[in-house]
Enzyme design. Structure first.
Site, PDB file in Angstrom:
ATOM      1  N   LYS A 287       0.900  -1.258   0.077  1.00  0.00           N
ATOM      2  CA  LYS A 287      -0.095  -0.086   0.090  1.00  0.00           C
ATOM      3  C   LYS A 287       0.805   1.198  -0.001  1.00  0.00           C
ATOM      4  CE  LYS A 287      -3.911   2.195   2.630  1.00  0.00           C
ATOM      5  NZ  LYS A 287      -4.743   1.899   3.712  1.00  0.00           N
TER       6      LYS A 287
ATOM      7  N   SER B 127      -9.825   2.152   2.927  1.00  0.00           N
ATOM      8  CA  SER B 127      -8.847   2.778   2.130  1.00  0.00           C
ATOM      9  C   SER B 127      -7.901   1.851   1.365  1.00  0.00           C
ATOM     10  CB  SER B 127      -7.946   3.877   2.851  1.00  0.00           C
ATOM     11  OG  SER B 127      -7.288   3.238   3.979  1.00  0.00           O
TER      12      SER B 127
ATOM     13  N   SER C  67      -9.993  -0.280   7.290  1.00  0.00           N
ATOM     14  CA  SER C  67      -9.282   0.006   6.073  1.00  0.00           C
ATOM     15  C   SER C  67      -8.790  -1.295   5.205  1.00  0.00           C
ATOM     16  CB  SER C  67      -8.364   0.979   6.112  1.00  0.00           C
ATOM     17  OG  SER C  67      -9.121   2.314   6.190  1.00  0.00           O
TER      18      SER C  67
END
Length: 487
Positions: free
Chosen positions: A79, A158, A182
């Site tokens: 990420k 997210s 997330s």
């Protein structure tokens, strides 16, 4: 042998040991898939870095077999919230579009040191603020799943790029972050496994901060066993992170026995919403199915109450926004962030932040600044922290009578990419994941089945502090009954 891309981490490892294929071949196959992807999951591709790591892995597999780990030669995605040495790290914000760190975050370094092959950086909601991966300066991410009527849906957020990449067979596993859900919510939307460990279990050094008292690194994989394998190396004490817990890391794989006889599973009445809202009926039906699976394996089902759950979401958004307003104050174009030049310093600040920060990020900064202001600090932020303690105490009391808590992960299936949800409705996507985050508890999302629209639905298992092995075992039992829905 089935498609090399669709193998689990454990299966890839087994085939690498048997020399069915090399780490370079495995990596190149993933690079080719990434180059042809249509999901917008990878925003920075690092094929040279990946192939160099794969060659080193092949050397270890042949000549230094005592150094082989379960992740040696396994292709993973990171990420874009985690610092990567000499590789852009942007948090998917224009204000950090040109930022290249000079060091690796601790969790990335530990993954690489364990032999994992980094394929590149993954898309996300800007500064990890969002539940749909539509708040990114690189554009939205598409879920590999499509609704039965052909409509494209969001991957959640997210960590939407991480979940889409794993579900879309672009990498074997991915690193994500979880502040209020997330990792777990996008895992639920994409039909994969997402695990958020106990707060402090993994170092936050080198992870761009959103809400420091809530942020925690997590993993997204296609199977429960893979989650255990990927979680293992990133855990452990870090002297450079004051929130890192100085506690021994057990071997998580040893906990996956699929034996749960006598375990007490708590079912919180506050998470049952179908009696109020008809659209939650499918999720409730799947919840009952999961309860039956565990009951049939010998677990004892116990009805419990978490009375302050209804306050969790507003409390979370006050606290995380307050912490975000403080953490993001550094991005002013002076020392950090892409500067918009002006002859007037106040105008320079205004243009730099106004032009380079997205709408959702600015919304939360404003909410946070308001909650921390001298006239409202006690009424909002201080009160929110007091209620956070009550939410935590609910869990502490419940774990005196139960071993684990089973809930849905998300209230509904993934929604359409072109569906314009209002801000409050978007925030409600985290209604089931936020309470465990406020308490700092470990939690895992596991697929339970498909909706009538042929989209994934998932359940969440919450464990007591530092019992990641236990929630992995409960998740494995559910996985045994449901199978891998990606197949």
């Amino acid at each position: 042998m089935k498609d090399i891309l669709k193998l689990s981490i454990a299966e890839m490892h087994e085939n690498l040991i048997k020399k069915e294929f090399s780490a370079v071949e495995l990596t190149q196959t993933h690079i080719d898939a990434i180059n042809n992807e249509q999901l917008n999951a990878f925003i920075t591709k690092t094929p040279e870095v990946a192939l160099d790591a794969a060659r080193k892995a092949d050397h270890i597999l042949i000549h230094e077999q005592d150094k082989i780990t379960p992740l040696t030669g396994i292709p993973v995605g990171i990420k874009d919230l985690f610092c990567t040495k000499n590789i852009k790290t942007t948090a998917c914000s224009n204000i950090l579009r040109n930022f290249t760190p000079q060091y690796d975050s601790t969790v990335v370094k530990r993954l690489i040191d364990d032999g994992a092959v980094m394929l590149g950086k993954l898309n996300m909601d800007e500064f990890a603020m969002g539940s749909s991966n539509s708040n990114s300066c690189f554009g939205p991410v598409e879920n590999p799943w499509t609704r039965a009527d052909g409509v494209k849906v969001v991957p959640g957020g997210s960590s939407g790029g991480s979940s889409a990449a794993v579900a879309g067979f672009l990498c074997a596993g991915a690193l994500g972050s979880d502040t209020g859900g997330s990792v777990r919510q996008p895992a639920a939307f994409c039909g994969i496994v997402g695990l958020k460990p106990t707060y402090g279990r993994c170092s936050r050094l080198g992870m761009i901060a959103f809400a420091s008292s809530l942020d925690q690194a997590g993993v997204l994989t296609r199977t429960v066993k893979d989650a255990a394998l990927m979680l293992q190396p990133i855990c452990g004490y870090d002297t450079q992170d004051s929130t890192s817990a100085n506690i021994t890391t057990p071997r998580f794989l040893d906990s996956i026995t699929n034996i749960i006889k006598g375990k007490r599973i708590g079912i919180p009445k506050e998470y049952e919403l179908s009696d109020k809202y008809k659209e939650y009926e499918e999720v409730s039906e799947m919840w009952l199915k999961g309860i039956k699976y565990l009951e049939n394996e010998g677990a004892e089902i116990v009805n419990i109450s978490l009375p302050h759950t209804s306050y969790a979401l507003p409390v979370y958004y006050i606290i995380c926004s307050a912490e975000a307003s403080s953490n993001l104050a550094r991005y002013d174009g002076i020392k950090y962030g892409t500067r918009v030049n002006s002859d007037n310093i106040n105008e320079m600040y205004e243009l730099t932040r106004g032009n380079n920060l997205g709408t959702e990020v600015k919304r939360r900064i404003l909410i946070g600044a308001y909650a921390l202001s001298s006239g409202y600090y006690d009424a909002y932020y201080n009160k929110a922290q007091c209620i956070r303690r009550l939410v935590t105490n609910d869990f502490v009391e419940s774990f005196k009578s139960v071993d684990y808590i089973l809930t849905p992960t998300a209230p509904k299936e993934a929604f359409a990419m072109d569906e314009q949800l209002d801000t409050l409705t978007m925030y409600l996507n985290d209604v089931f994941t936020v309470p465990a985050s406020l308490a700092g508890l470990p939690a895992i999302s596991i697929p339970i089945g498909l909706s009538k629209n042929k989209l994934p639905l998932s359940l969440q298992i919450i464990g007591n502090y530092y019992d990641e092995g236990g929630i992995l075992n409960i998740a494995s039992v559910i996985e045994k009954h449901t199978g891998n829905i990606l197949k």
